[in-house]
Motif scaffolding. Structure first.
Motif, short mmCIF file in Angstrom:
data_model
loop_
_atom_site.label_atom_id
_atom_site.label_comp_id
_atom_site.label_asym_id
_atom_site.label_seq_id
_atom_site.Cartn_x
_atom_site.Cartn_y
_atom_site.Cartn_z
N LEU A 194 0.83 -1.20 0.00
CA LEU A 194 0.00 0.00 0.00
C LEU A 194 0.86 1.26 0.00
CD1 LEU A 194 -2.74 -1.15 2.53
CD2 LEU A 194 -3.07 -0.72 0.09
N ALA A 195 1.96 1.23 0.77
CA ALA A 195 2.85 2.40 0.80
C ALA A 195 3.47 2.67 -0.57
CB ALA A 195 3.93 2.20 1.86
N VAL A 196 3.89 1.58 -1.25
CA VAL A 196 4.46 1.74 -2.60
C VAL A 196 3.40 2.27 -3.56
CG1 VAL A 196 5.41 0.50 -4.58
CG2 VAL A 196 6.23 0.00 -2.26
N LEU A 197 2.18 1.76 -3.44
CA LEU A 197 1.10 2.17 -4.35
C LEU A 197 0.75 3.64 -4.14
CD1 LEU A 197 -0.70 1.12 -6.55
CD2 LEU A 197 -2.34 0.36 -4.82
N VAL A 198 0.78 4.12 -2.91
CA VAL A 198 0.53 5.54 -2.65
C VAL A 198 1.58 6.38 -3.38
CG1 VAL A 198 0.61 7.34 -0.89
CG2 VAL A 198 -0.69 5.26 -0.48
N THR A 199 2.83 5.94 -3.33
CA THR A 199 3.90 6.68 -4.03
C THR A 199 3.70 6.64 -5.54
OG1 THR A 199 5.45 6.14 -2.25
CG2 THR A 199 6.40 6.84 -4.35
N VAL A 200 3.35 5.46 -6.07
CA VAL A 200 3.14 5.32 -7.52
C VAL A 200 2.01 6.21 -8.00
CG1 VAL A 200 2.40 3.71 -9.32
CG2 VAL A 200 4.10 3.00 -7.63
N GLN A 207 0.80 19.28 -16.75
CA GLN A 207 0.91 20.34 -17.76
C GLN A 207 -0.15 20.08 -18.82
OE1 GLN A 207 2.98 22.89 -17.53
NE2 GLN A 207 4.07 22.12 -15.70
N GLY A 208 -1.09 20.99 -18.96
CA GLY A 208 -2.14 20.82 -19.94
C GLY A 208 -3.40 20.23 -19.33
N LEU A 209 -4.51 20.36 -20.09
CA LEU A 209 -5.82 19.95 -19.59
C LEU A 209 -5.91 18.44 -19.37
CD1 LEU A 209 -8.71 20.65 -18.84
CD2 LEU A 209 -9.32 20.45 -21.29
N LEU A 210 -5.47 17.66 -20.37
CA LEU A 210 -5.54 16.21 -20.24
C LEU A 210 -4.69 15.72 -19.07
CD1 LEU A 210 -5.46 15.02 -23.98
CD2 LEU A 210 -7.41 15.08 -22.40
N ALA A 211 -3.52 16.30 -18.92
CA ALA A 211 -2.64 15.90 -17.82
C ALA A 211 -3.29 16.22 -16.48
CB ALA A 211 -1.29 16.60 -17.94
N ARG A 212 -3.99 17.35 -16.41
CA ARG A 212 -4.65 17.71 -15.16
C ARG A 212 -5.81 16.76 -14.85
NH1 ARG A 212 -4.90 24.31 -15.95
NH2 ARG A 212 -2.61 24.64 -15.81
N MET A 213 -6.55 16.37 -15.89
CA MET A 213 -7.63 15.41 -15.68
C MET A 213 -7.08 14.07 -15.20
SD MET A 213 -10.01 16.28 -19.00
CE MET A 213 -11.11 14.91 -18.66
N GLY A 214 -5.96 13.66 -15.80
CA GLY A 214 -5.33 12.42 -15.37
C GLY A 214 -4.82 12.52 -13.94
N ALA A 215 -4.28 13.68 -13.58
CA ALA A 215 -3.78 13.88 -12.22
C ALA A 215 -4.90 13.80 -11.20
CB ALA A 215 -3.06 15.22 -12.13
N VAL A 216 -6.08 14.33 -11.56
CA VAL A 216 -7.23 14.27 -10.66
C VAL A 216 -7.64 12.82 -10.43
CG1 VAL A 216 -9.67 14.82 -10.43
CG2 VAL A 216 -8.07 16.57 -11.20
N MET A 217 -7.66 12.02 -11.52
CA MET A 217 -8.02 10.61 -11.38
C MET A 217 -7.01 9.88 -10.50
SD MET A 217 -9.20 9.74 -15.29
CE MET A 217 -9.48 8.02 -14.87
N LEU A 218 -5.73 10.19 -10.69
CA LEU A 218 -4.70 9.56 -9.86
C LEU A 218 -4.87 9.94 -8.39
CD1 LEU A 218 -1.41 9.81 -11.96
CD2 LEU A 218 -2.72 7.76 -11.40
N LEU A 219 -5.20 11.19 -8.14
CA LEU A 219 -5.36 11.65 -6.76
C LEU A 219 -6.55 10.97 -6.09
CD1 LEU A 219 -4.57 15.46 -7.08
CD2 LEU A 219 -3.21 13.73 -5.88
N ALA A 224 -8.05 6.78 -2.13
CA ALA A 224 -8.67 5.51 -1.76
C ALA A 224 -7.64 4.55 -1.18
CB ALA A 224 -9.36 4.89 -2.97
N VAL A 225 -6.49 4.46 -1.84
CA VAL A 225 -5.43 3.57 -1.34
C VAL A 225 -4.92 4.05 0.01
CG1 VAL A 225 -3.10 2.72 -1.80
CG2 VAL A 225 -4.77 2.84 -3.65
N LEU A 231 -6.60 2.57 7.35
CA LEU A 231 -7.46 1.59 8.00
C LEU A 231 -6.64 0.40 8.51
CD1 LEU A 231 -10.21 0.32 8.71
CD2 LEU A 231 -10.29 -0.58 6.36
N LEU A 232 -5.78 -0.14 7.67
CA LEU A 232 -4.98 -1.29 8.07
C LEU A 232 -4.03 -0.92 9.20
CD1 LEU A 232 -4.26 -4.23 7.60
CD2 LEU A 232 -2.68 -3.51 5.79
N ASP A 233 -3.48 0.27 9.12
CA ASP A 233 -2.60 0.75 10.18
C ASP A 233 -3.36 0.86 11.50
OD1 ASP A 233 0.22 1.96 10.56
OD2 ASP A 233 -1.09 3.42 11.52
N HIS A 234 -4.58 1.40 11.42
CA HIS A 234 -5.39 1.58 12.62
C HIS A 234 -5.81 0.23 13.22
CE1 HIS A 234 -8.18 3.49 15.38
NE2 HIS A 234 -9.16 2.72 14.94
#
Length: 385
Positions: A194-200, A207-219, A224-225, A231-234
């Motif tokens: 999970l820690a690695v996935l958060v970093t990934v 840079q640019g509209l498409l990149a920003r939309m992709g960044a929002v999806m990644l965020l 969620a991750v 949760l697992l830590d808690h």
């Protein structure tokens, strides 16, 4: 990373809260025992779900490549799934390559002491001892076969008395004896994944509209991750707190209650060890006091022990009060140090069952001499920055 800082702050608050709850339970006469409670069972289920997701990611990638070979998009998407699965796959621990790693042949007397402590605690010893410069100690596993390793920080080891060193070994080996959930391979590897996935999933500056939309999806995915990670830590935190108190009790059975209380006091001092080592490096590199790097390497650990030994009793009392106010703990998974010390000091006073006499202490020091020299060289040459 800001999110990581917030997670660590949350972990510290929860650790203090759980540590206080358990301390209150023990003050009311409750005896802590290793047990698999509902939170621990749920933690295992969440961890298995994390590993199951990695398996599904791998299988999905393979299916997309094979079934969609005639297309272009599906194989590319499948390759992406496989690459992600490889990146977040469960990782077993590995021994470091740039620090001293001791075997039984290198340090037979040290390993004999570890074995003696382990027998009293109710477990077995370790396969390797890794020597580090910091003021800490830990146990872990490495390799596919899950071999045991003890990480021994000279910044802590060198300021302890022989009895306190036995207490330190008793505490660390006590984690093996009491089945700490966080030390289990299933949960530990899930936390790593999970820690690695958060970093990934942390996007670069878009840079640019498409990149920003992709960044929002990644965020969104990252959030969620991160939620699953929290949760697992808690879920494992209360069991981890219980394991620390049980490990302290194991140390008391091995080395005596007074040795464990003394170890707790020196844990408060250990916060300053890193600063002391860095100061030694700076003095050597700047030539202040006429000291050269090679001269500073010699006697480094003796100077550190002497500085710690010169701390007056009233300073320890002041640090205990300060630690109680600010909630000092060894890290964000440990109960507050003052609660651990109070529990040991006010509990049953036990005598030592394992001792390290002067002859054994000198033999162990001789075995550690090469590691002490190389670690001192690392501290003086690399800590100035």
């Amino acid at each position: 990373m800001p999110a990581a800082g917030r997670v660590d702050a949350l972990r510290r608050r929860l650790a203090q809260r759980h540590g206080q709850w358990l301390a209150d339970e023990m003050a009311r006469g409750a005896r802590l025992r290793p047990r698999r409670d509902a939170a621990s069972v749920l933690a295992y289920l969440v961890a298995l779900a994390v590993h199951g997701s990695t398996v599904m990611l791998t299988a999905g990638g393979a299916v997309l490549i094979v079934a969609g070979w005639e297309t272009v998009v599906q194989p590319m998407l499948g390759a992406g799934f496989l690459l992600l699965a490889v990146t977040v796959r469960p990782r077993v621990g590995r021994l470091p390559e740039d620090v001293p790693v001791l075997t039984r042949d290198d340090a037979p007397r040290l390993f004999a002491l570890v074995d003696e402590v382990a027998a009293v605690v109710g477990t077995t010893g370790v396969h390797r001892v890794v020597v580090l410069p910091g003021a800490n100690a830990a146990v872990a596993t490495y390799g596919v076969r899950g071999r045991r390793v003890l990480y021994l920080g000279l910044g802590l080891w060198e300021i302890l008395t022989p009895a306190q060193r036995v207490a330190l070994l008793g505490h660390e080996l006590g984690h093996y004896a009491h089945g700490d959930t966080r030390h289990s391979k299933v949960v530990d590897t899930a936390l790593r994944t999970l820690a690695v996935l958060v970093t990934v999933l942390t996007p670069d500056v878009p840079q640019g509209l498409l990149a920003r939309m992709g960044a929002v999806m990644l965020l969104v995915l990252r959030a969620a991750v991160l939620g699953i990670l929290v949760l697992l830590d808690h879920l494992t935190l209360r069991a981890s707190q219980r394991a620390e108190y049980l490990a302290d009790a194991a140390a008391g059975r091995v080395a005596s209650t007074s040795a464990v209380v003394g170890l707790m006091d020196l844990l408060l001092v250990s916060d300053t060890v890193q600063d002391k080592l860095r100061r030694e490096s700076v003095l050597a590199h700047t030539g202040i006091g006429g000291r050269r790097p090679r001269d500073s390497e010699q006697g480094l650990w003796e100077r550190l022990a002497a500085q710690t030994g010169a701390i007056p009793p009233e300073e320890y009392e002041r640090m205990r009060r300060a630690g109680e106010r600010r909630g000092h703990s060894a890290d964000s998974t440990h109960p507050p140090t003052h609660l651990r010390r109070r529990h040991m000091a006010e509990g049953e006073q036990r005598p030592a069952r394992v001792t390290c006499d002067d002859g054994a202490a000198q033999a162990i020091a001789a075995e550690l001499a090469p590691a002490r020299a190389s670690t001192a060289r690392h501290v003086i040459r690399d800590y100035a920055g």
